[in-house]
Design a protein around this motif. Structure first.
Motif, PDB file in Angstrom:
ATOM      1  N   VAL A 139      42.183  32.407  50.182  1.00 23.90           N
ATOM      2  CA  VAL A 139      41.899  32.765  48.794  1.00 23.90           C
ATOM      3  C   VAL A 139      42.295  31.579  47.920  1.00 23.90           C
ATOM      4  O   VAL A 139      43.480  31.194  47.862  1.00 23.90           O
ATOM      5  N   VAL A 140      41.277  30.981  47.255  1.00 22.79           N
ATOM      6  CA  VAL A 140      41.582  29.867  46.356  1.00 22.79           C
ATOM      7  C   VAL A 140      41.587  30.317  44.908  1.00 22.79           C
ATOM      8  O   VAL A 140      42.124  29.614  44.043  1.00 22.79           O
ATOM      9  N   TRP A 141      41.000  31.479  44.640  1.00 27.94           N
ATOM     10  CA  TRP A 141      41.022  31.962  43.249  1.00 27.94           C
ATOM     11  C   TRP A 141      40.688  33.448  43.246  1.00 27.94           C
ATOM     12  O   TRP A 141      39.909  33.940  44.064  1.00 27.94           O
ATOM     13  N   ALA A 142      41.302  34.207  42.336  1.00 30.94           N
ATOM     14  CA  ALA A 142      40.992  35.618  42.108  1.00 30.94           C
ATOM     15  C   ALA A 142      41.248  35.912  40.640  1.00 30.94           C
ATOM     16  O   ALA A 142      42.121  35.285  40.018  1.00 30.94           O
ATOM     17  N   ASP A 143      40.503  36.858  40.062  1.00 28.88           N
ATOM     18  CA  ASP A 143      40.674  37.135  38.637  1.00 28.88           C
ATOM     19  C   ASP A 143      41.601  38.332  38.433  1.00 28.88           C
ATOM     20  O   ASP A 143      42.061  38.979  39.384  1.00 28.88           O
ATOM     21  N   GLU A 144      41.886  38.628  37.160  1.00 30.85           N
ATOM     22  CA  GLU A 144      42.783  39.737  36.821  1.00 30.85           C
ATOM     23  C   GLU A 144      42.213  41.086  37.238  1.00 30.85           C
ATOM     24  O   GLU A 144      42.948  42.024  37.543  1.00 30.85           O
ATOM     25  N   THR A 145      40.889  41.180  37.225  1.00 35.43           N
ATOM     26  CA  THR A 145      40.259  42.463  37.583  1.00 35.43           C
ATOM     27  C   THR A 145      40.551  42.825  39.036  1.00 35.43           C
ATOM     28  O   THR A 145      40.702  44.000  39.390  1.00 35.43           O
ATOM     29  N   ILE A 146      40.646  41.800  39.904  1.00 39.83           N
ATOM     30  CA  ILE A 146      41.021  42.059  41.300  1.00 39.83           C
ATOM     31  C   ILE A 146      42.402  42.688  41.352  1.00 39.83           C
ATOM     32  O   ILE A 146      42.676  43.622  42.135  1.00 39.83           O
ATOM     33  N   GLU A 147      43.326  42.174  40.538  1.00 36.03           N
ATOM     34  CA  GLU A 147      44.665  42.773  40.482  1.00 36.03           C
ATOM     35  C   GLU A 147      44.584  44.244  40.107  1.00 36.03           C
ATOM     36  O   GLU A 147      45.236  45.102  40.717  1.00 36.03           O
ATOM     37  N   GLU A 148      43.784  44.526  39.070  1.00 35.04           N
ATOM     38  CA  GLU A 148      43.663  45.903  38.582  1.00 35.04           C
ATOM     39  C   GLU A 148      43.008  46.813  39.623  1.00 35.04           C
ATOM     40  O   GLU A 148      43.457  47.935  39.855  1.00 35.04           O
ATOM     41  N   TYR A 149      41.925  46.350  40.273  1.00 37.34           N
ATOM     42  CA  TYR A 149      41.175  47.191  41.196  1.00 37.34           C
ATOM     43  C   TYR A 149      41.972  47.509  42.461  1.00 37.34           C
ATOM     44  O   TYR A 149      41.963  48.644  42.946  1.00 37.34           O
ATOM     45  N   PHE A 150      42.643  46.481  43.026  1.00 34.45           N
ATOM     46  CA  PHE A 150      43.295  46.663  44.323  1.00 34.45           C
ATOM     47  C   PHE A 150      44.813  46.742  44.234  1.00 34.45           C
ATOM     48  O   PHE A 150      45.475  46.907  45.251  1.00 34.45           O
ATOM     49  N   GLY A 151      45.381  46.655  43.031  1.00 33.45           N
ATOM     50  CA  GLY A 151      46.827  46.711  42.896  1.00 33.45           C
ATOM     51  C   GLY A 151      47.512  45.488  43.497  1.00 33.45           C
ATOM     52  O   GLY A 151      48.588  45.602  44.082  1.00 33.45           O
ATOM     53  N   LEU A 152      46.875  44.302  43.354  1.00 36.75           N
ATOM     54  CA  LEU A 152      47.404  43.072  43.913  1.00 36.75           C
ATOM     55  C   LEU A 152      48.000  42.194  42.810  1.00 36.75           C
ATOM     56  O   LEU A 152      47.734  42.409  41.619  1.00 36.75           O
ATOM     57  N   VAL A 153      48.791  41.198  43.189  1.00 37.01           N
ATOM     58  CA  VAL A 153      49.340  40.201  42.256  1.00 37.01           C
ATOM     59  C   VAL A 153      48.750  38.854  42.644  1.00 37.01           C
ATOM     60  O   VAL A 153      48.913  38.380  43.786  1.00 37.01           O
ATOM     61  N   ARG A 154      48.035  38.229  41.690  1.00 37.23           N
ATOM     62  CA  ARG A 154      47.317  37.004  42.028  1.00 37.23           C
ATOM     63  C   ARG A 154      48.250  35.918  42.573  1.00 37.23           C
ATOM     64  O   ARG A 154      47.921  35.186  43.500  1.00 37.23           O
ATOM     65  N   GLY A 155      49.414  35.834  41.979  1.00 37.17           N
ATOM     66  CA  GLY A 155      50.337  34.795  42.429  1.00 37.17           C
ATOM     67  C   GLY A 155      50.738  34.966  43.880  1.00 37.17           C
ATOM     68  O   GLY A 155      51.152  34.003  44.536  1.00 37.17           O
ATOM     69  N   GLU A 156      50.616  36.204  44.396  1.00 46.40           N
ATOM     70  CA  GLU A 156      51.035  36.466  45.775  1.00 46.40           C
ATOM     71  C   GLU A 156      49.898  36.334  46.771  1.00 46.40           C
ATOM     72  O   GLU A 156      50.136  36.313  47.984  1.00 46.40           O
ATOM     73  N   ILE A 157      48.662  36.277  46.273  1.00 45.28           N
ATOM     74  CA  ILE A 157      47.532  36.255  47.219  1.00 45.28           C
ATOM     75  C   ILE A 157      46.815  34.914  47.232  1.00 45.28           C
ATOM     76  O   ILE A 157      46.079  34.616  48.184  1.00 45.28           O
ATOM     77  N   ILE A 158      46.979  34.070  46.185  1.00 44.32           N
ATOM     78  CA  ILE A 158      46.325  32.761  46.165  1.00 44.32           C
ATOM     79  C   ILE A 158      46.889  31.941  47.322  1.00 44.32           C
ATOM     80  O   ILE A 158      48.113  31.791  47.486  1.00 44.32           O
ATOM     81  N   GLY A 159      46.006  31.384  48.117  1.00 47.10           N
ATOM     82  CA  GLY A 159      46.411  30.571  49.255  1.00 47.10           C
ATOM     83  C   GLY A 159      46.559  31.364  50.540  1.00 47.10           C
ATOM     84  O   GLY A 159      46.714  30.773  51.616  1.00 47.10           O
ATOM     85  N   ARG A 160      46.493  32.725  50.484  1.00 52.27           N
ATOM     86  CA  ARG A 160      46.640  33.534  51.702  1.00 52.27           C
ATOM     87  C   ARG A 160      45.331  33.610  52.470  1.00 52.27           C
ATOM     88  O   ARG A 160      44.238  33.516  51.898  1.00 52.27           O
ATOM     89  N   ASP A 161      45.473  33.804  53.770  1.00 52.15           N
ATOM     90  CA  ASP A 161      44.315  33.996  54.625  1.00 52.15           C
ATOM     91  C   ASP A 161      43.687  35.358  54.296  1.00 52.15           C
ATOM     92  O   ASP A 161      44.342  36.395  54.403  1.00 52.15           O
ATOM     93  N   LYS A 162      42.409  35.359  53.870  1.00 57.31           N
ATOM     94  CA  LYS A 162      41.778  36.597  53.406  1.00 57.31           C
ATOM     95  C   LYS A 162      41.661  37.646  54.516  1.00 57.31           C
ATOM     96  O   LYS A 162      41.935  38.812  54.290  1.00 57.31           O
ATOM     97  N   PRO A 163      41.254  37.283  55.762  1.00 56.16           N
ATOM     98  CA  PRO A 163      41.218  38.315  56.817  1.00 56.16           C
ATOM     99  C   PRO A 163      42.574  38.980  57.019  1.00 56.16           C
ATOM    100  O   PRO A 163      42.674  40.189  57.192  1.00 56.16           O
ATOM    101  N   THR A 164      43.651  38.158  56.988  1.00 54.28           N
ATOM    102  CA  THR A 164      44.989  38.744  57.152  1.00 54.28           C
ATOM    103  C   THR A 164      45.330  39.640  55.977  1.00 54.28           C
ATOM    104  O   THR A 164      45.925  40.711  56.141  1.00 54.28           O
TER     105      THR A 164
END
Length: 896
Positions: A175-200
């Motif tokens: 994950v190289v980029w995600a918007d705020e709406t992703i945080e809202e939809y999936f209950g995620l924190v962008r700072g914690e998912i940027i750079g993570r392996d998406k399949p994992t």
């Protein structure tokens, strides 16, 4: 193939065209200041002119074969894609200008205007041709965002406002980029998912937040395994503390150029409102279909404009007999009779519905088995924007209603005939007491002439039972109009020239839909003969009642018990004369054996009737009734006595015989019982002395020679002592049994609760020894012998404890009143007895078990029965082996 601005599409195929004319055209195109390009059907550059190369800053070789999104950002590219798709679907190619922004090779943004045309050959889309012109300013509503790769802050704000969730993945699917709406939809924190392996991220976090995690994970992960396709599907996110439940549409495609080429972009659109609307529509359609199917009284189905069936409900299957598979696609005229089909009835019905909107019809229709039914049919034309879409057809089976209507018509005709031939007067009366309808019989009963306008009882004076004139408001018809209540079997009397006439009147209201009385139906029946018959019957009943009173008197006198015969006969004779038709001149003589009683005026006369009988012991009984002074008797009644009086006398003689027979039997029975009690008392008393002697000597043997006896001798001695002891108990029980009647205490008020309490106190040691539980309901107060009733309870509780089996005894005592007696029951959960022995256990000395199994004399229940019978009660047993036993007995109830 279509031309653009007069220039062949082949112009843009290559820069190496050898045709002179094509080179000239190419030179002309390249000389134009506006950028010109051609895209294939997939949106890739196949030709560009020099102006477009200049505007974008990309070498021609770098653009050819690349997707248009290389120079047009995502939002603008999507607008163009939608515009092209709309034109293809609508089949038009309008001259429209689009405002967009080109991204140059240097990363600059160039505002431009675009005009495009579609390339279509035989209906196949082969690409587009566009003309691009750089402008200083353009419509800001179409302003696109800077490049996502160089201006993430700007694109983030715009995408967030669009409520589209975006993941951007590089070629390793990090994950190289995600918007705020992703945080809202999936209950995620962008700072914690940027750079993570998406399949994992999907496996460990995101999948657990989906309603169908397996399908979601498999579908998305498959796009990473083969990153060449465009994916689109719907999914549902579950609710959590950091997110709301919502439906999302996933759209993703590979990134083909730019710094993240080989990666993937994933977009998530919130489609909750659409899904809810869709589900609501589906539910509504389902409910509507269920409603249509549930209406099984109606056949409801749709026709196309030509009359062919398109839908079929369960009511149609029930009424017509065809299944949906047999009906859909068939012409609706199948259900019409052959005659109607030949006459063109189905076609005329459709034409009428098409012209007027609705056509209604009734007639015979045909079921699948060939049977016919009478149908009510409504056909409604369905239009959309003035164009006929088809018809809605509703059919109801009216066979029963038609038969009912025909039956009602027949019944109406029959009613008319009955009305005129009925022996009962019938009239329908208006509120002004005139007759709306009346039969001739009503006129005959009321003695009205033919020229009188109405035949109702309102035209005649009425009298009650006592001959009093009834006021108007108390007469049946006015009474119904006033109160609204029917009048049933009202008897009235009319005065006629040939004598009084009695009528039975019934009057009932006829109301409208508001409950208001409009008319009254009145019927009149001639009951004159019945009234006369009733009077005669009343006189006969009165005579019969006098006879019955005499019998009752005699019966009551004979129940008086032990009073001396002369006293009883004197009372009987004194009361007997009143039951004869001439009591003042009647005299009576009654004799039973040597006892004779007469009235003061008795003397043997010729006018007499006699009845006689003999008791079982041969004592003669005679009753003589004589009549003094018969001068007033009619010639045909010279004897002066009726047949009923002769029968009465015979009955009384029989009653006297029965009474004295019973009296003799009771006296003999009492004497026998007294002799039996005397014998039992004497026998039991006389046996006491020798039994005491046997017991004493056995005790002497035990005391003096007990040590000299061997084991058998000691056992024999024990048997002898035990047998003597049991004999003593049996003699005591027999003695007590024989003295129940003669030695009982006088009856007095007895509180059975107190009696039971004393018994439980006496049995306390036995209750504790056997761990028994004894419960009792409230017991009544009766009149009886407290000592004997105490013996009854003690015997029954002893038995319940003794025969409890292996389990601790559980005994319950209850009382229930029925009429004039109480039923007391003692119920245990013990070993029970065979129903065949339920009566035998009340016999003296009858035992069902050996002494080794259970102790006792075999006289306890017999003693209980005699005590209960002394109290005018009954005792019985209900039991089954292994199911416990209930002993019940009755005692007379007292009101005090």
């Amino acid at each position: 193939m279509r031309d653009v601005a007069g220039v062949s599409n082949e112009l843009f195929r290559t820069e190496e065209s050898e045709s002179d004319s094509l080179r000239r055209c190419l030179t002309l195109v390249n000389a134009i200041d506006d950028g010109i390009y051609q895209l294939d059907a997939e949106g890739r550059f196949v030709a560009i002119n020099d102006a477009l190369v200049s505007i974008t800053g990309y070498p021609r070789s770098d653009l050819l074969g690349e997707h248009v999104s290389t120079v047009i950002g995502g939002p603008d590219a999507k607008r163009l894609e939608r515009a092209i798709q709309t034109r293809l679907e609508e089949g038009i190619d309008p001259d429209t200008t689009f405002n967009l922004v080109l991204e140059t090779a240097a990363g600059d943004s160039v505002p431009c205007e675009l005009r495009l045309s579609l390339l279509v050959d035989d209906g196949d889309h082969e690409g587009t041709v566009g003309v691009v012109r750089a402008v200083d300013n353009h419509d800001q509503t179409n302003e696109r965002l800077p490049s996502v790769w160089t201006a993430s802050d700007s694109i983030a704000s715009v995408i967030d406002e669009a409520n589209v969730g975006v993941f951007v993945l590089d070629d390793t699917f990090d994950v190289v980029w995600a918007d705020e709406t992703i945080e809202e939809y999936f209950g995620l924190v962008r700072g914690e998912i940027i750079g993570r392996d998406k399949p994992t991220l999907i496996r460990e976090t995101i999948r657990g937040r989906l309603a169908d995690p397996e399908t979601f994970a498999q579908t998305v992960l498959a796009t990473y395994e083969d990153n060449t396709s465009v994916e689109q599907f719907e999914c549902r996110v579950t609710a959590g503390t950091d997110r709301e439940e919502r439906w999302l549409e996933h759209r993703s495609k590979p990134i083909e150029s730019g710094p993240y080429a080989g990666g993937r972009i994933e977009l998530y659109y919130d489609i909750t409102d659409r899904k809810e609307a869709q589900q609501a529509r589906q539910e509504s359609e389902k409910r509507f279909q269920s409603l249509v199917d549930a209406v099984d009284e109606y056949a409801i189905f749709m026709l196309d404009p030509d009359g062919y069936i398109r839908s079929w409900n369960e009511g149609a299957e029930r009424i017509k007999g065809y299944s949906a598979s047999e009906s859909i696609g068939e012409h609706f005229s199948t259900f019409y009779t052959e005659d109607d089909q030949e006459d063109g009835v189905p076609e005329r019905n459709l034409m009428r519905a098409r012209e007027t909107g609705t056509a209604e019809d009734e007639g015979w229709r045909v079921r699948s088995d060939g049977s016919r039914f009478w149908a009510n049919v409504t056909i409604t034309a369905i239009y959309d924007d003035g164009e006929l879409q088809g018809y809605a057809k509703i059919t109801r089976d009216m066979t029963e209603r038609r038969e009912q209507e025909q039956r009602l018509r027949r019944e109406h005709d029959l009613s008319e005939r009955i009305l005129e031939t009925s022996p009962v007067g019938i009239a329908v009366v208006n509120s002004d007491r005139s007759a709306a309808r009346a039969n001739e019989r009503m006129g005959e009963l009321l003695d009205l002439s033919d020229d009188e306008p109405a035949y109702t009882t309102a035209q005649r004076d009425m009298y009650d039972e006592n001959g009093e004139l009834l006021p108007i408001e108390e007469r049946p018809v006015p009474r119904v109009f006033e109160t609204g209540n029917p009048v049933i079997d009202r008897e009235i009397r009319l005065h006629r020239a040939d004598g009084p006439q009695w009528l039975s009147i019934n009057a009932r209201p006829i109301t409208n839909e508001h409950g208001e009385i409009e008319q009254v139906v009145e019927t009149a029946t001639d009951i004159t003969d019945l009234k006369e018959l009733a009077r005669r019957r009343k006189r006969e009943l009165e005579e019969r009642e006098r006879e019955l009173d005499a019998v009752r008197l005699a019966t009551n006198l004979l129940k008086t018990g032990d009073q001396p015969a002369p006293d009883l006969l004197r009372e009987f004779v004194t009361s007997l004369r009143q039951f004869f038709q001439y009591p003042e001149r009647t005299a009576v003589r009654v004799s039973v054996g040597d006892d004779e009683v007469t009235t003061d005026t008795y003397e043997p006369l010729e006018r007499r009737i006699t009845a006689s009988s003999t008791t079982a012991n041969g004592i003669p009984i005679a009753i003589d009734v004589v009549l003094h002074d018969g001068s007033e008797l009619a010639a045909d009644d010279a004897a002066g006595f009726s047949d009923e009086e002769r029968e009465l006398l015979e009955t009384l003689a029989t009653l006297l015989k029965l009474y004295f027979d019973r009296r003799e039997y009771i006296e003999e029975l009492q004497a026998s019982n007294e002799r039996l009690e005397q014998f039992a008392y004497a026998a039991s008393h006389d046996l006491q002395e020798p039994l005491r002697m046997v017991t004493s000597y056995l005790q002497l043997i035990e005391n003096r020679y007990g040590e000299a006896l061997d084991e058998d001798g000691e056992e024999f001695l024990d048997y002898a002592i035990d047998g003597a002891e049991r004999m003593r108990e049996m003699i005591d029980g027999l003695l007590e049994y024989s003295r129940v009647e003669t030695c009982g205490d006088p009856f007095e008020t007895v509180d059975l609760d107190t009696v039971l309490s004393d018994v439980l106190e006496d049995l306390q040691l036995s209750i504790e020894e056997h761990d028994a539980e004894i419960t009792a309901e409230s017991l009544p107060t009766i009149v009886g012998d407290a000592s004997q009733l105490r013996q009854v309870f003690q015997n029954l509780l002893d038995n319940a404890i003794e025969y409890s089996g292996d389990e601790p005894p559980r005994v319950h005592i209850a009382a229930e009143r029925t009429g004039n007696e109480w039923t007391i029951s003692v119920r245990d959960g013990g070993i029970g007895i065979d129903p065949d022995h339920e009566e035998r256990v009340f016999e003296v000395f009858h035992r069902l078990h050996t002494h080794e199994e259970h102790a006792g004399t075999g006289i306890g229940l017999a003693h209980c029965r005699r005590i209960v019978e002394r109290h005018d009660g009954e005792i019985w047993i209900d039991s089954e082996p292994g199911e416990g036993t209930t002993v019940s007995f009755t005692l007379p109830a007292t009101d005090s």
